[in-house]
Design an enzyme around this catalytic site. Structure first.
Site, PDB file in Angstrom:
ATOM      1  N   GLN A  41       0.841  -1.195   0.000  1.00 32.76           N
ATOM      2  CA  GLN A  41       0.000   0.000   0.000  1.00 32.76           C
ATOM      3  C   GLN A  41       0.880   1.251   0.000  1.00 32.76           C
ATOM      4  O   GLN A  41       1.999   1.251   0.523  1.00 32.76           O
ATOM      5  CB  GLN A  41      -0.950   0.001   1.192  1.00 32.76           C
ATOM      6  CG  GLN A  41      -0.318   0.208   2.555  1.00 32.76           C
ATOM      7  CD  GLN A  41      -1.347   0.065   3.676  1.00 32.76           C
ATOM      8  OE1 GLN A  41      -2.049  -0.937   3.768  1.00 32.76           O
ATOM      9  NE2 GLN A  41      -1.434   1.067   4.529  1.00 32.76           N
ATOM     10  N   GLY A  75      10.950  21.538  17.906  1.00 32.42           N
ATOM     11  CA  GLY A  75      11.007  20.982  19.248  1.00 32.42           C
ATOM     12  C   GLY A  75      12.363  21.242  19.876  1.00 32.42           C
ATOM     13  O   GLY A  75      13.285  21.788  19.259  1.00 32.42           O
ATOM     14  N   THR A 135      14.976  19.409  20.681  1.00 30.13           N
ATOM     15  CA  THR A 135      16.180  18.815  20.095  1.00 30.13           C
ATOM     16  C   THR A 135      16.472  19.321  18.696  1.00 30.13           C
ATOM     17  O   THR A 135      17.631  19.470  18.311  1.00 30.13           O
ATOM     18  CB  THR A 135      16.041  17.281  20.075  1.00 30.13           C
ATOM     19  OG1 THR A 135      15.794  16.813  21.404  1.00 30.13           O
ATOM     20  CG2 THR A 135      17.308  16.626  19.563  1.00 30.13           C
ATOM     21  N   GLU A 178      12.558  26.680  19.657  1.00 26.44           N
ATOM     22  CA  GLU A 178      12.910  26.956  21.052  1.00 26.44           C
ATOM     23  C   GLU A 178      14.375  27.405  21.143  1.00 26.44           C
ATOM     24  O   GLU A 178      15.241  26.586  21.381  1.00 26.44           O
ATOM     25  CB  GLU A 178      12.654  25.700  21.895  1.00 26.44           C
ATOM     26  CG  GLU A 178      11.210  25.228  21.827  1.00 26.44           C
ATOM     27  CD  GLU A 178      10.935  23.965  22.629  1.00 26.44           C
ATOM     28  OE1 GLU A 178      11.738  23.614  23.534  1.00 26.44           O
ATOM     29  OE2 GLU A 178       9.919  23.312  22.349  1.00 26.44           O
ATOM     30  N   TYR A 179      14.701  28.736  20.964  1.00 26.17           N
ATOM     31  CA  TYR A 179      13.775  29.863  20.909  1.00 26.17           C
ATOM     32  C   TYR A 179      14.340  30.923  19.979  1.00 26.17           C
ATOM     33  O   TYR A 179      15.562  31.112  19.924  1.00 26.17           O
ATOM     34  CB  TYR A 179      13.592  30.490  22.292  1.00 26.17           C
ATOM     35  CG  TYR A 179      13.076  29.513  23.306  1.00 26.17           C
ATOM     36  CD1 TYR A 179      11.695  29.279  23.443  1.00 26.17           C
ATOM     37  CD2 TYR A 179      13.957  28.787  24.094  1.00 26.17           C
ATOM     38  CE1 TYR A 179      11.221  28.377  24.379  1.00 26.17           C
ATOM     39  CE2 TYR A 179      13.485  27.878  25.023  1.00 26.17           C
ATOM     40  CZ  TYR A 179      12.124  27.663  25.158  1.00 26.17           C
ATOM     41  OH  TYR A 179      11.660  26.747  26.053  1.00 26.17           O
ATOM     42  N   MET A 215       3.828  27.567  26.058  1.00 25.40           N
ATOM     43  CA  MET A 215       4.329  26.411  26.809  1.00 25.40           C
ATOM     44  C   MET A 215       4.418  26.743  28.300  1.00 25.40           C
ATOM     45  O   MET A 215       5.498  26.927  28.876  1.00 25.40           O
ATOM     46  CB  MET A 215       5.666  25.960  26.240  1.00 25.40           C
ATOM     47  CG  MET A 215       5.540  25.419  24.821  1.00 25.40           C
ATOM     48  SD  MET A 215       7.095  24.786  24.118  1.00 25.40           S
ATOM     49  CE  MET A 215       7.924  26.325  23.739  1.00 25.40           C
ATOM     50  N   ASP A 257       7.129  23.402  32.670  1.00 28.29           N
ATOM     51  CA  ASP A 257       8.603  23.335  32.738  1.00 28.29           C
ATOM     52  C   ASP A 257       9.234  24.627  33.238  1.00 28.29           C
ATOM     53  O   ASP A 257      10.367  24.956  32.887  1.00 28.29           O
ATOM     54  CB  ASP A 257       9.205  22.975  31.373  1.00 28.29           C
ATOM     55  CG  ASP A 257       8.907  21.544  30.957  1.00 28.29           C
ATOM     56  OD1 ASP A 257       8.476  20.765  31.833  1.00 28.29           O
ATOM     57  OD2 ASP A 257       9.086  21.215  29.777  1.00 28.29           O
TER      58      ASP A 257
END
Length: 611
Positions: A316, A343, A345, A385-386, A451, A454
Site C-alpha cells: 500500500q 522541538g 532537540t 525553542e527559541y 508552553m 517546565d
C-alpha cells in the site's frame, strides 16, 4: 537521467552450439528458446529532503516468458548511500550497489511488476544499471525523459457524493499517454483526458486529489500539487468559535511507550479534542525534513493495532502514523491535524533556515503537501525553542525574526491552512518573551501554543522544590515571571489577542529526590527517578505511585518518601480551564497523549473545563 531512469533489457535462453547448426542434446525446445523475455528496471526518486532521499525501483516483465528471479545493480556517486531498504536485499561493494529479490517476490509472470525501495543519504542518482547481469546499453530509449507534473487539479460540481476535477496537461518529449488520478495518495482512475468525475464519496468528508502523467514509454512523471475537497452534507462543521482542544502526538511514542493513534480512540479522547499536532519533523540545511520515516509512513500496522481494524499490506502506498491519522480523521472528521517541526532537540536548524525565509517556507509546504499524505495535514506548527534566545542552542537572529518567519509561512500556506507556533512562557523581565516580536507575528498566526509548563525542575538538582506549571504567583516562588498568568498577561500587553493564545498543560510531573519538606521550597539531592529519564514521570504513573497531597498556585504537588513531585490532576486542569475561559483564551493544548490514563482522564478534564 535525473529522478527517473528506464532500462529496457533483452533476455534470451542461451543455446550451446556444436559445429553444426543443430541444438545440443540438452538444449530447451526451440519454442521455449524463442519465448524471449524483456524487462524494465525503472528508478524514481520519490522524495528528496536535501541531505537524503527516498528511492524506488520497479522491475517489470514486459516479455512473454516468466522471470524466475531478478537482480538490479547500479552505481552511486561517492557520498551517496542506501541507509535502509525494503522488499529487497540490498548490499554494496564500494559505490556499486546490488538489490536481489526476496523469496516471495522473485517470480514475475509476463506483464507483472514488483517494486522495492530504500532511504538514502546524499543527493546522487543511480548510473550504470544492470538487470540480471545484462547491460542496459541499447535496450532503453536514450534521452527519453518522463513527463512533467500536470497542473494542480481544480474542483467543481461538488455534491455530497461526487466531484469533478480538471487539470492542465503535462508535457513529454514522446507524448503523454494517460493520467492517474490519486485520491488521498491512492490511484482511483486512469484517464486519457484532463478531467475526471469522481463518485461514490462520503458526504461531509475531506479528500485530497492529485494527478500524474504517464508517457508512451510507460514512464510515470511526478504528481501534481494537490487540491483539497470537502463533500457537502454530513452535518455542520464544528463551530469555529468553539475552544481549541489540542494534543501533541509524538512519532517516537510508537516505540518504547507503545502508544499509537488507535489509543486516542480507545481512551475516549478522539471525541473530546479538536486538533492534533504531530511531532516532530526536523529542520535541516534550511529545509523541513522527515523526522522518522519508519514511524511516520513505513511501519506496518496489524488489524488489532489499526484505527479501523484493517491491517496494512506490504504494497500500500502509505503506512505508519500518517495512514493511521488518515483513518482517524475519516472516523472523526472534526479533528484537524498539523505537522509540528522543531522541538527542543531539533530547533537548532531554524537559525540557518531563516537566512532565506521564503525558501524555508516553500520546503515545508512541499513536504506537508506531499501528495502521499497531503490529506492528512491541515497546516503546520513551528516549534522554535527559541528565536533570538537560548534553548538547547542559542540564536541571535534579532527580535524581528519571529514576525518574518510567520509572515513567510502564512504567505506560502495561505488562508485555508492553519499556521501556528509553540512559544516560550518566560515572562521574566528581559526574558524570552521580550526577545522576539511575538506581538507583530501574531497577525499571521492562527494561534500560539504557550508552553506554560517546565518553569521549574530538577535541572536545579538541589532545589528549591517548586511546581513546574504554576498558574499564578505564590510566596517563595524561585523566579518572578515564571507563571502561566504572567506569560499570558505579557503576551496580551505585546498585542497578541487573547483568542490566539492557548494555555499549555503538561501530562507529566517533574520531581526531586532527597527531599524532607512536604511544602514547596525544600532542598533536594537530585532528580527523582522516572520511567524514561530522571526528574520526569507520566501522570498516569504518578497518580498511583505518588498521589497528590497538596496544591500550590493552581497545580498539585506530592511528597512521598524522599521524593517530591508536581503535576496537574483532573481537578487542577478543570480549574485552569475555567481560568482560561475567564481570560478569553482560544483554548488549551497539552504535551502529550501518552502521559494520560488509559481512559483519558486529563483530556476529559480539558474538554469538560472548556465547555
Amino acid at each position: 537521467m535525473a529522478g527517473l531512469t528506464t532500462l529496457l533489457l533483452p533476455f534470451a535462453t542461451l543455446v550451446a552450439l556444436s559445429g553444426s547448426a543443430e541444438a545440443a542434446p540438452d538444449a530447451p525446445p526451440k519454442a521455449a528458446a524463442e519465448a524471449a523475455a524483456e524487462a524494465t528496471a525503472t528508478y524514481a526518486k520519490t522524495q528528496d529532503w536535501g541531505s537524503g532521499f527516498e528511492g524506488k525501483w520497479t522491475v517489470k516483465n514486459t516479455g512473454t516468458a516468466a522471470l524466475s528471479s531478478w537482480t538490479v545493480e547500479w552505481d552511486f556517486p561517492s557520498g551517496t548511500r542506501v541507509t535502509s531498504a525494503w522488499d529487497a536485499t540490498v548490499t554494496n561493494s564500494g559505490n556499486r550497489w546490488t538489490a536481489k529479490n526476496l523469496g516471495w517476490n522473485g517470480t514475475l509472470a509476463p506483464g507483472a511488476s514488483v517494486t522495492f525501495g530504500f532511504n538514502g543519504s546524499g543527493t546522487g542518482n543511480p548510473d550504470n544499471c544492470t538487470l540480471n547481469g545484462e547491460s542496459c546499453d541499447g535496450g532503453g530509449q536514450p534521452g527519453d525523459k518522463p513527463p512533467s507534473a500536470p497542473g494542480a487539479p481544480t474542483a467543481s460540481d461538488v455534491t455530497e457524493t461526487s466531484v469533478k476535477l480538471d487539470w492542465k496537461a503535462a508535457t513529454d518529449d514522446k507524448g503523454v499517454k494517460n493520467y492517474d488520478v490519486l485520491r488521498d495518495g491512492a490511484k482511483v482512475a486512469t484517464v486519457t483526458g484532463t478531467s475526471y468525475a469522481d463518485s461514490g464519496l462520503t458526504k461531509g468528508t475531506d479528500y485530497s486529489y492529485a494527478v500524474q502523467a504517464r508517457d508512451t514509454a510507460d514512464q510515470t512523471g511526478p504528481a501534481s500539487a494537490s487540491v483539497k475537497v470537502r463533500t457537502k452534507g454530513g452535518g455542520p462543521d464544528p463551530d469555529p468559535g468553539d475552544k481549541v482542544k489540542l494534543g501533541y502526538f509524538t512519532n517516537w511514542g510508537v516505540y518504547q511507550r507503545n502508544y499509537h493513534v488507535k489509543n486516542i480512540v480507545t481512551s475516549g479522547s478522539a471525541e473530546k479534542i479538536t486538533h492534533i499536532n504531530y511531532a516532530f519533523g526536523n529542520v535541516q540545511n534550511g529545509r523541513c525534513t522527515i523526522g522518522d520515516s519508519y514511524a511516520d509512513y513505513e511501519k506496518a500496522y496489524t488489524a488489532d493495532q489499526s484505527v479501523d481494524g484493517v491491517a496494512d499490506t506490504w504494497d500500500q502506498p502509505l503506512r505508519g502514523n500518517f495512514n493511521q491519522l488518515r483513518k482517524l480523521k475519516a472516523k472523526y472528521p472534526h479533528i484537524k491535524v498539523l505537522w509540528s517541526f522543531g522541538g527542543w532537540t531539533w530547533s537548532g536548524g531554524f537559525t540557518d533556515a531563516m537566512k532565506n525565509p521564503q525558501a524555508f517556507a516553500d520546503s515545508c509546504y512541499k513536504l506537508v503537501e506531499d501528495p502521499r499524505w497531503a490529506d492528512v495535514f491541515d497546516g503546520i506548527d513551528l516549534d522554535w525553542e527559541y528565536p533570538n534566545a537560548c534553548g538547547l542552542t542559542c540564536d541571535t537572529s534579532g527580535p524581528a525574526v519571529m514576525k518574518t518567519m510567520m509572515q513567510a509561512f502564512r504567505s506560502k500556506f495561505g488562508a485555508n491552512n492553519l499556521v501556528t507556533a509553540a512559544i516560550t512562557a518566560d515572562a521574566s523581565p528581559g526574558g524570552k518573551i521580550d526577545s522576539a516580536d511575538y506581538g507583530g507575528a501574531a497577525q499571521y498566526t492562527d494561534w500560539y501554543n504557550v508552553m506554560t509548563y517546565d518553569f521549574f525542575g530538577a535541572w536545579d538538582a538541589k532545589g528549591p522544590t517548586a511546581p513546574h506549571s504554576p498558574l499564578t504567583d505564590y510566596p517563595g516562588i524561585p523566579k518572578q515571571g515564571f507563571t502561566s498568568a504572567a506569560a499570558i498577561d505579557k503576551l496580551k500587553a505585546k498585542g497578541v489577542p487573547a483568542k490566539k493564545l492557548l494555555l499549555g498543560i503538561g501530562f507529566y510531573g517533574r520531581g526531586w529526590t532527597g527531599v524532607t519538606q512536604k511544602e514547596p521550597g525544600g532542598t533536594a539531592t537530585g532528580p527523582a527517578q522516572g520511567a524514561y529519564e530522571q526528574g520526569i514521570e507520566d501522570y498516569k504513573v504518578l497518580k498511583n505511585s505518588c498521589p497528590s497531597n497538596g496544591t500550590v498556585a493552581g497545580t498539585a504537588y506530592a511528597h512521598c518518601g524522599t521524593n517530591w513531585w508536581s503535576y496537574d490532576t483532573p481537578a487542577t486542569v478543570r480549574a485552569k480551564m475555567a481560568w482560561a475561559k475567564e481570560q478569553g483564551l482560544g483554548g488549551a493544548f497539552f504535551w502529550e497523549f501518552s502521559g494520560d490514563t488509559a481512559n483519558g482522564e486529563l483530556v476529559t478534564a480539558i474538554h469538560e473545563g472548556l465547555k
